[in-house]
Design an enzyme around this catalytic site. Structure first.
Site, PDB file in Angstrom:
ATOM      1  N   HIS A 305      30.110 131.307  25.310  1.00  0.00           N
ATOM      2  CA  HIS A 305      30.926 130.173  25.746  1.00  0.00           C
ATOM      3  C   HIS A 305      30.464 128.933  25.014  1.00  0.00           C
ATOM      4  O   HIS A 305      29.264 128.768  24.784  1.00  0.00           O
ATOM      5  CB  HIS A 305      30.780 129.971  27.262  1.00  0.00           C
ATOM      6  CG  HIS A 305      31.870 129.136  27.833  1.00  0.00           C
ATOM      7  ND1 HIS A 305      31.821 127.771  27.831  1.00  0.00           N
ATOM      8  CD2 HIS A 305      33.055 129.484  28.374  1.00  0.00           C
ATOM      9  CE1 HIS A 305      32.932 127.311  28.370  1.00  0.00           C
ATOM     10  NE2 HIS A 305      33.706 128.323  28.710  1.00  0.00           N
ATOM     11  N   ASP A 362      35.983 135.689  31.718  1.00  0.00           N
ATOM     12  CA  ASP A 362      36.934 136.753  31.392  1.00  0.00           C
ATOM     13  C   ASP A 362      36.326 138.145  31.378  1.00  0.00           C
ATOM     14  O   ASP A 362      37.046 139.127  31.242  1.00  0.00           O
ATOM     15  CB  ASP A 362      37.550 136.479  30.003  1.00  0.00           C
ATOM     16  CG  ASP A 362      38.511 135.323  30.061  1.00  0.00           C
ATOM     17  OD1 ASP A 362      39.199 135.206  31.079  1.00  0.00           O
ATOM     18  OD2 ASP A 362      38.553 134.543  29.101  1.00  0.00           O
TER      19      ASP A 362
HETATM   20  N1  ACO Z   1      29.742 138.476  20.204  1.00  0.00           N
HETATM   21  C1  ACO Z   1      28.841 138.469  19.191  1.00  0.00           C
HETATM   22  N2  ACO Z   1      28.319 137.335  18.655  1.00  0.00           N
HETATM   23  C2  ACO Z   1      28.735 136.178  19.174  1.00  0.00           C
HETATM   24  C3  ACO Z   1      29.675 136.103  20.236  1.00  0.00           C
HETATM   25  C4  ACO Z   1      30.181 137.323  20.745  1.00  0.00           C
HETATM   26  N3  ACO Z   1      31.081 137.313  21.762  1.00  0.00           N
HETATM   27  N4  ACO Z   1      29.921 134.818  20.556  1.00  0.00           N
HETATM   28  C5  ACO Z   1      29.166 134.098  19.714  1.00  0.00           C
HETATM   29  N5  ACO Z   1      28.436 134.910  18.892  1.00  0.00           N
HETATM   30  C6  ACO Z   1      27.449 134.492  17.875  1.00  0.00           C
HETATM   31  C7  ACO Z   1      28.131 133.930  16.633  1.00  0.00           C
HETATM   32  O1  ACO Z   1      28.365 134.930  15.686  1.00  0.00           O
HETATM   33  C8  ACO Z   1      27.117 132.918  16.176  1.00  0.00           C
HETATM   34  O2  ACO Z   1      26.069 133.619  15.567  1.00  0.00           O
HETATM   35  P1  ACO Z   1      25.252 132.940  14.341  1.00  0.00           P
HETATM   36  O3  ACO Z   1      24.608 131.724  14.914  1.00  0.00           O
HETATM   37  O4  ACO Z   1      24.284 133.992  13.910  1.00  0.00           O
HETATM   38  O5  ACO Z   1      26.271 132.623  13.278  1.00  0.00           O
HETATM   39  C9  ACO Z   1      26.559 132.331  17.482  1.00  0.00           C
HETATM   40  O6  ACO Z   1      26.715 133.401  18.450  1.00  0.00           O
HETATM   41  C10 ACO Z   1      27.289 131.090  17.974  1.00  0.00           C
HETATM   42  O7  ACO Z   1      28.685 131.402  18.082  1.00  0.00           O
HETATM   43  P2  ACO Z   1      29.874 130.374  17.777  1.00  0.00           P
HETATM   44  O8  ACO Z   1      31.098 131.143  17.422  1.00  0.00           O
HETATM   45  O9  ACO Z   1      29.388 129.331  16.820  1.00  0.00           O
HETATM   46  O10 ACO Z   1      30.023 129.716  19.206  1.00  0.00           O
HETATM   47  P3  ACO Z   1      31.277 128.853  19.686  1.00  0.00           P
HETATM   48  O11 ACO Z   1      30.757 127.950  20.736  1.00  0.00           O
HETATM   49  O12 ACO Z   1      31.994 128.242  18.531  1.00  0.00           O
HETATM   50  O13 ACO Z   1      32.268 129.951  20.318  1.00  0.00           O
HETATM   51  C11 ACO Z   1      33.277 131.447  21.839  1.00  0.00           C
HETATM   52  C12 ACO Z   1      32.366 130.207  21.661  1.00  0.00           C
HETATM   53  C13 ACO Z   1      34.591 131.233  21.083  1.00  0.00           C
HETATM   54  C14 ACO Z   1      33.584 131.609  23.317  1.00  0.00           C
HETATM   55  C15 ACO Z   1      32.519 132.691  21.280  1.00  0.00           C
HETATM   56  O14 ACO Z   1      31.339 132.901  22.019  1.00  0.00           O
HETATM   57  C16 ACO Z   1      33.382 133.959  21.287  1.00  0.00           C
HETATM   58  O15 ACO Z   1      34.103 134.209  20.329  1.00  0.00           O
HETATM   59  N6  ACO Z   1      33.337 134.759  22.413  1.00  0.00           N
HETATM   60  C17 ACO Z   1      34.191 135.922  22.536  1.00  0.00           C
HETATM   61  C18 ACO Z   1      35.588 135.501  22.978  1.00  0.00           C
HETATM   62  C19 ACO Z   1      35.630 135.065  24.435  1.00  0.00           C
HETATM   63  O16 ACO Z   1      35.091 135.728  25.317  1.00  0.00           O
HETATM   64  N7  ACO Z   1      36.318 133.935  24.676  1.00  0.00           N
HETATM   65  C20 ACO Z   1      36.528 133.410  26.041  1.00  0.00           C
HETATM   66  C21 ACO Z   1      35.758 132.152  26.277  1.00  0.00           C
HETATM   67  S1  ACO Z   1      35.968 131.612  27.925  1.00  0.00           S
HETATM   68  C22 ACO Z   1      37.494 130.925  27.906  1.00  0.00           C
HETATM   69  O17 ACO Z   1      37.988 130.376  26.975  1.00  0.00           O
HETATM   70  C23 ACO Z   1      38.225 131.006  29.136  1.00  0.00           C
END
Ligand code: ACO
Length: 427
Positions: A305, A362
């Protein structure tokens, strides 16, 4: 004592006031930055940018706190109801019994769909994704209720628009669902209660009786989704509304922003992921490895998140609700075991621990929706139903702010410098 942040640029010092929110969060107020220094800031994804003052929702991602108008989400989920929470979000206080009843009556008075809306829904193929349908129908409401098309509405018009959208979306989703199943629509019986009326419109038939525990579980899910401050869809609603586009255009844009897999669309993606793991033998550890592999685009859906970096308080409540709903319905779902296994492994895996990736709202909600008989491609539509009061509250707060300006970010241009046009026969 007032505080200032000092910035040094080209040997000159500039001071910018530090402002503090009621929960102690501090911000550097750079509203005069460009005018005084000629510089802008760069903050892709807006992770460090406050776009507004807001009194609606407070969340602290480090400590896992979520409060609507100051009331903890745990108390609201346990003791309140979705319509009461909608009133709270939009009008800033818990309603008296009389106020709540009159709000409910107003919502109830808009439960019937306009004939034109039905025709629009019927024009969609049954294979259409529900989010596309709902967004379109909500946008079309501006044609049926032109009195709300004005850039500025009176308090009474805003109240009506809020009630109307809450009622209409509750009817639009089941109308489309039944059409996809080749079933006749079921009329709204709003006196049943918001969640129960929705379930009745989805599944109602002569021998269908709404299970009160199921209706209660749905009501709690809607409360948990009701607002989440300046997320992608809420910011979209504000941004579109800031141009004085009407309320239906603003909410419809929020619906489309929610659709994406990185936002509300994650609930559908989670269930599809769990199903996929199940269909491929249930080896969830393999999928954890895929999620960690930077050469593999796979992400563990429902994990991580932007704001919560410890735990998502909504996920905690939903996980508990998930157990009790499955138990009361006598359903055992192998996907729940896979979800539990994934969570357990991820929470002790350094990749997820170091990046502070925890289950979000979710991760478990889809398992409940599935137990309630909601088809997977309608999960994000359920999120719309829950998030509506929050979007409306964000829209209302923005419209009532005398200092609100049209949203218009800047950019750092990295394209070509000026060059001369070359006629096509000389290229
Ligand atoms: N699985 C694996 N790796 C992940 C995940 C994941 N679900 N989420 C983040 N990471 C990793 C990224 O690859 C990144 O790694 P790095 O630092 O080695 O490059 C690090 O964690 C940070 O991730 P970001 O994408 O920069 O984090 P951001 O805050 O931009 O994204 C998000 C947040 C979009 C929720 C992300 O965690 C994600 O894609 N999650 C899966 C989708 C999801 O569940 N979305 C619902 C969110 S809740 C809502 O909107 C109601």
């Amino acid at each position: 004592m007032s505080e200032f942040a000092k910035i040094e640029l080209d040997g000159k010092f500039y001071e910018f006031p530090i402002i503090e929110g009621t929960e102690g969060e501090k911000a550097i107020d750079i509203r005069t930055l460009r005018a005084t220094t000629g510089h802008v800031t760069l903050d892709s994804g807006f992770g460090n940018t406050g776009s507004t003052f807001s009194e609606i929702t407070f969340l602290n991602g480090e400590t896992g706190i979520l409060r609507y108008r100051g009331y903890p989400i745990e108390q609201l989920a346990e003791q309140s109801s979705f319509q009461e929470v909608a009133y709270l979000l939009n009008f800033g206080k818990l309603p008296s019994e009389r106020e709540l009843n009159s709000f409910k009556e107003l919502i109830n008075s808009f439960s019937t769909l306009h004939e034109g809306e039905k025709k629009i829904i019927e024009a969609f193929p049954t294979s259409a994704h529900p989010m596309g349908v709902i967004g379109s129908v909500v946008g079309s409401l501006s044609a049926y209720y032109p009195e709300y098309n004005l850039p500025m509405l009176t308090d009474e018009q805003r109240r009506k628009a809020i009630a109307q959208l809450m009622a209409q979306v509750k009817s639009i989703i089941p109308y489309f669902y039944r059409m996809t199943q080749g079933l006749e629509p079921v009329k709204s019986k709003p006196h049943m209660g918001y969640a129960a009326d929705f379930l009745n419109m989805m599944y109602g038939s002569d021998d269908y009786e709404v299970n009160p525990e199921v209706a209660k579980a749905l009501d709690v899910l809607l409360i948990l989704h009701a607002d989440h401050e300046q997320n992608c869809s809420a910011s979209t609603v504000r941004l579109v509304g800031s141009s004085h586009a009407n309320v239906f255009a603003s909410i419809s844009s929020g619906i489309y922003a929610l659709w994406g897999q990185l936002h509300g669309g994650a609930n559908q993606a989670v269930l599809e992921m769990l199903q996929n793991i199940h269909d491929n033998g249930g080896d969830y550890k393999k999928y954890l490895e895929k999620a960690k592999d930077k050469n593999d685009p796979f992400r563990l859906m429902g994990f991580g998140h932007r704001v919560y970096k410890n735990f998502d308080p909504r996920a905690k409540i939903i996980k508990k609700a998930c157990d009790s709903v499955l138990e009361s319905l006598g359903v055992s779902d192998p996907l729940l075991d896979i979800a539990r296994g994934l969570e357990e492994e991820a929470l002790k895996d350094p990749y997820f621990v170091e990046r502070k990736l925890y289950p979000n709202v979710d991760f478990y909600s889809g398992i409940i929706y599935q137990a309630l008989g909601i088809p997977t491609n309608m999960f994000t539509a359920m999120f719309v139903l829950g998030r509506l009061p929050g979007w409306l509250a964000q829209w209302k707060e923005m419209k009532e702010d005398p200092n609100a300006r049209i949203g218009r970010p800047r950019q750092i241009y990295t394209g070509a410098n000026e060059r001369m046009y070359v006629p096509i026969d000389q290229r």
